[in-house]
Write a protein that holds these residues in place. Sequence first.
Motif, PDB file in Angstrom:
ATOM      1  N   THR A   1     -20.195   7.728   5.162  1.00 55.26           N
ATOM      2  CA  THR A   1     -20.038   8.540   3.949  1.00 55.26           C
ATOM      3  C   THR A   1     -18.776   9.393   4.048  1.00 55.26           C
ATOM      4  O   THR A   1     -17.995   9.484   3.098  1.00 55.26           O
ATOM      5  N   ALA A   2     -18.576  10.002   5.218  1.00 54.92           N
ATOM      6  CA  ALA A   2     -17.436  10.911   5.388  1.00 54.92           C
ATOM      7  C   ALA A   2     -16.111  10.157   5.254  1.00 54.92           C
ATOM      8  O   ALA A   2     -15.185  10.618   4.572  1.00 54.92           O
ATOM      9  N   LEU A   3     -16.020   8.987   5.880  1.00 53.69           N
ATOM     10  CA  LEU A   3     -14.755   8.232   5.811  1.00 53.69           C
ATOM     11  C   LEU A   3     -14.477   7.796   4.371  1.00 53.69           C
ATOM     12  O   LEU A   3     -13.339   7.896   3.893  1.00 53.69           O
ATOM     13  N   ALA A   4     -15.517   7.326   3.684  1.00 54.00           N
ATOM     14  CA  ALA A   4     -15.333   6.898   2.289  1.00 54.00           C
ATOM     15  C   ALA A   4     -14.868   8.083   1.437  1.00 54.00           C
ATOM     16  O   ALA A   4     -13.931   7.953   0.639  1.00 54.00           O
ATOM     17  N   LYS A   5     -15.509   9.232   1.617  1.00 56.02           N
ATOM     18  CA  LYS A   5     -15.176  10.412   0.812  1.00 56.02           C
ATOM     19  C   LYS A   5     -13.736  10.862   1.084  1.00 56.02           C
ATOM     20  O   LYS A   5     -12.955  11.074   0.151  1.00 56.02           O
ATOM     21  N   GLU A   6     -13.382  10.943   2.366  1.00 55.60           N
ATOM     22  CA  GLU A   6     -12.015  11.364   2.725  1.00 55.60           C
ATOM     23  C   GLU A   6     -10.984  10.396   2.158  1.00 55.60           C
ATOM     24  O   GLU A   6      -9.934  10.804   1.653  1.00 55.60           O
ATOM     25  N   THR A   7     -11.277   9.104   2.258  1.00 54.90           N
ATOM     26  CA  THR A   7     -10.323   8.082   1.790  1.00 54.90           C
ATOM     27  C   THR A   7     -10.102   8.196   0.280  1.00 54.90           C
ATOM     28  O   THR A   7      -8.955   8.177  -0.190  1.00 54.90           O
TER      29      THR A   7
ATOM     30  N   ILE B   1       0.836  -1.212   0.000  1.00 50.11           N
ATOM     31  CA  ILE B   1       0.000   0.000   0.000  1.00 50.11           C
ATOM     32  C   ILE B   1       0.871   1.263   0.000  1.00 50.11           C
ATOM     33  O   ILE B   1       2.042   1.218   0.368  1.00 50.11           O
ATOM     34  N   ASP B   2       0.231   2.355  -0.419  1.00 44.76           N
ATOM     35  CA  ASP B   2       0.911   3.655  -0.410  1.00 44.76           C
ATOM     36  C   ASP B   2       0.598   4.427   0.868  1.00 44.76           C
ATOM     37  O   ASP B   2       1.388   5.243   1.313  1.00 44.76           O
ATOM     38  N   GLY B   3      -0.598   4.205   1.387  1.00 43.26           N
ATOM     39  CA  GLY B   3      -1.000   4.985   2.552  1.00 43.26           C
ATOM     40  C   GLY B   3      -1.945   4.222   3.454  1.00 43.26           C
ATOM     41  O   GLY B   3      -2.616   3.284   3.025  1.00 43.26           O
ATOM     42  N   LEU B   4      -1.967   4.654   4.727  1.00 42.19           N
ATOM     43  CA  LEU B   4      -2.840   4.016   5.711  1.00 42.19           C
ATOM     44  C   LEU B   4      -3.702   5.077   6.380  1.00 42.19           C
ATOM     45  O   LEU B   4      -3.194   6.126   6.805  1.00 42.19           O
ATOM     46  N   VAL B   5      -4.995   4.805   6.458  1.00 43.43           N
ATOM     47  CA  VAL B   5      -5.918   5.695   7.180  1.00 43.43           C
ATOM     48  C   VAL B   5      -6.006   5.180   8.602  1.00 43.43           C
ATOM     49  O   VAL B   5      -6.322   4.003   8.823  1.00 43.43           O
ATOM     50  N   ILE B   6      -5.712   6.058   9.565  1.00 42.06           N
ATOM     51  CA  ILE B   6      -5.777   5.640  10.974  1.00 42.06           C
ATOM     52  C   ILE B   6      -6.715   6.569  11.734  1.00 42.06           C
ATOM     53  O   ILE B   6      -7.025   7.677  11.283  1.00 42.06           O
ATOM     54  N   ASP B   7      -7.138   6.116  12.897  1.00 40.64           N
ATOM     55  CA  ASP B   7      -8.070   6.906  13.705  1.00 40.64           C
ATOM     56  C   ASP B   7      -7.316   7.991  14.488  1.00 40.64           C
ATOM     57  O   ASP B   7      -6.135   7.847  14.797  1.00 40.64           O
TER      58      ASP B   7
ATOM     59  N   LEU C   1      -3.207   9.171   6.792  1.00 39.21           N
ATOM     60  CA  LEU C   1      -4.334  10.094   6.952  1.00 39.21           C
ATOM     61  C   LEU C   1      -4.949   9.800   8.315  1.00 39.21           C
ATOM     62  O   LEU C   1      -5.334   8.665   8.599  1.00 39.21           O
ATOM     63  N   VAL C   2      -4.989  10.838   9.158  1.00 38.95           N
ATOM     64  CA  VAL C   2      -5.572  10.669  10.498  1.00 38.95           C
ATOM     65  C   VAL C   2      -6.970  11.272  10.483  1.00 38.95           C
ATOM     66  O   VAL C   2      -7.146  12.448  10.160  1.00 38.95           O
ATOM     67  N   THR C   3      -7.962  10.458  10.824  1.00 38.73           N
ATOM     68  CA  THR C   3      -9.346  10.955  10.800  1.00 38.73           C
ATOM     69  C   THR C   3     -10.208  10.104  11.742  1.00 38.73           C
ATOM     70  O   THR C   3      -9.693   9.232  12.448  1.00 38.73           O
ATOM     71  N   ASP C   4     -11.525  10.363  11.724  1.00 38.23           N
ATOM     72  CA  ASP C   4     -12.429   9.533  12.541  1.00 38.23           C
ATOM     73  C   ASP C   4     -12.774   8.292  11.736  1.00 38.23           C
ATOM     74  O   ASP C   4     -13.395   8.399  10.679  1.00 38.23           O
ATOM     75  N   THR C   5     -12.408   7.122  12.229  1.00 42.00           N
ATOM     76  CA  THR C   5     -12.652   5.903  11.440  1.00 42.00           C
ATOM     77  C   THR C   5     -13.794   5.048  11.993  1.00 42.00           C
ATOM     78  O   THR C   5     -14.129   4.021  11.403  1.00 42.00           O
ATOM     79  N   LEU C   6     -14.364   5.450  13.131  1.00 41.64           N
ATOM     80  CA  LEU C   6     -15.455   4.636  13.693  1.00 41.64           C
ATOM     81  C   LEU C   6     -16.720   4.839  12.871  1.00 41.64           C
ATOM     82  O   LEU C   6     -17.196   5.980  12.740  1.00 41.64           O
ATOM     83  N   LEU C   7     -17.242   3.752  12.323  1.00 47.12           N
ATOM     84  CA  LEU C   7     -18.372   3.845  11.387  1.00 47.12           C
ATOM     85  C   LEU C   7     -19.692   3.681  12.138  1.00 47.12           C
ATOM     86  O   LEU C   7     -20.422   2.708  11.973  1.00 47.12           O
TER      87      LEU C   7
END
Length: 347
Positions: free
Chosen positions: A320-326, A283-289, A307-313
């Motif tokens: 929607t937000a996590l998918a869009k950000e990713t 992978i090139d990148g990892l999305v973490i909480d 990418l640091v963001t809110d990952t709790l679905l």
Amino acid sequence: MTDRMKGIPRSPRMDGSGMKAMQIRCVVLAGGVGAAKFVEGLARVADPSRLTIISNTGDDVELHGLWISPDVDTMLYTLAGIADPDKGWGIRGDTFETLDALGRLGEETWFWLGDRDLATHLFRTRLRAEGRMATAITRRIAKRLGVCATVLPMTDGSVRTMVRTTQGDLPFQEYFVKHACLPDVVDVRFEGAESSVPSPDVLRAIESADVIVIAPSNPIASIGPILALPGICHALKSARAPKIAVSPLVGGRSIKGPSDRMMSAKGFSPDAIGVANYYRGLIDGLVIDRLDVAREPSIRTLGLDVLVTDTLLTSADRKTALAKETIEWANTFHDQHRHSRQKPVLC
Ligand code: FO1
């Protein structure tokens, strides 16, 4: 807004909020309820007719003479908007009369099969008995359920995830459901993986993808069987698409399920750093909480972007937000040409 109010759009143009659907060919490696929740969000922001989900089939199980493919069905039911919103698997409002009747006949009832869900298993089993392949059968079920996205079983071959525990070897569903993940995990292996091949549709989807996402699934039990198929790692490395994984481990533990214990059993730390190490080179990148922000520098030293963001679905809006950000983040990699050159740990 509840998940039920924000249904999965059937039209490829717009989601319920009027947001324009992204016109990209997105491929998701997936397994389990976490992946289905992520894909539910993705189908709202990206054109579902260009969305391909490569589903784990290592969890498949044969019970009551029926072929059951839980990860494929969880994805199909979610995309069809009929998944049980509380359990995440099975069909909303399903009843269990047949299972009760089977119990009265002395049959095993530890695996909850709803009456409507059973129709899928009857249909799949009949088509298989007629000699049809998993890919064709899944395509037919998806069409009948009105699913616009493409759901591909990872292989038309037979792979069975086996969990070695301190109480002996258990097929995945026996470990996960019958024994409620209680036995200590020693190892996980994928029987039949070496002699199976990814389906041609799977390889084509990976090759022509604009973005590839590894969903927030159990890295070992849900994504491991896909990566264990000969040729998949090569296909992923050769793909021109940026590859992003979303960590299912938050704050040093699984949100749900045995990911953390399986990561430890396989020699990886049960946290976002372990996930980064597991997928390193692929992978090139990892999305973490956000809870894992302190782990970001360690992950960057592995050569991965973060990418640091809110990952709790936990809601439709969060999915929607996590998918869009990713996807928006993944798109930035096209410009940067920052594909990893490291040798993957896994293959
Ligand atoms: N999960 C459970 O925890 N208990 C069950 O009885 C159960 C039944 C079941 C029936 C059909 C189906 O498609 C999924 C089902 N699941 C059940 C979920 C399944 O075990 C997991 O989602 C995956 O296999 C884990 O990836």
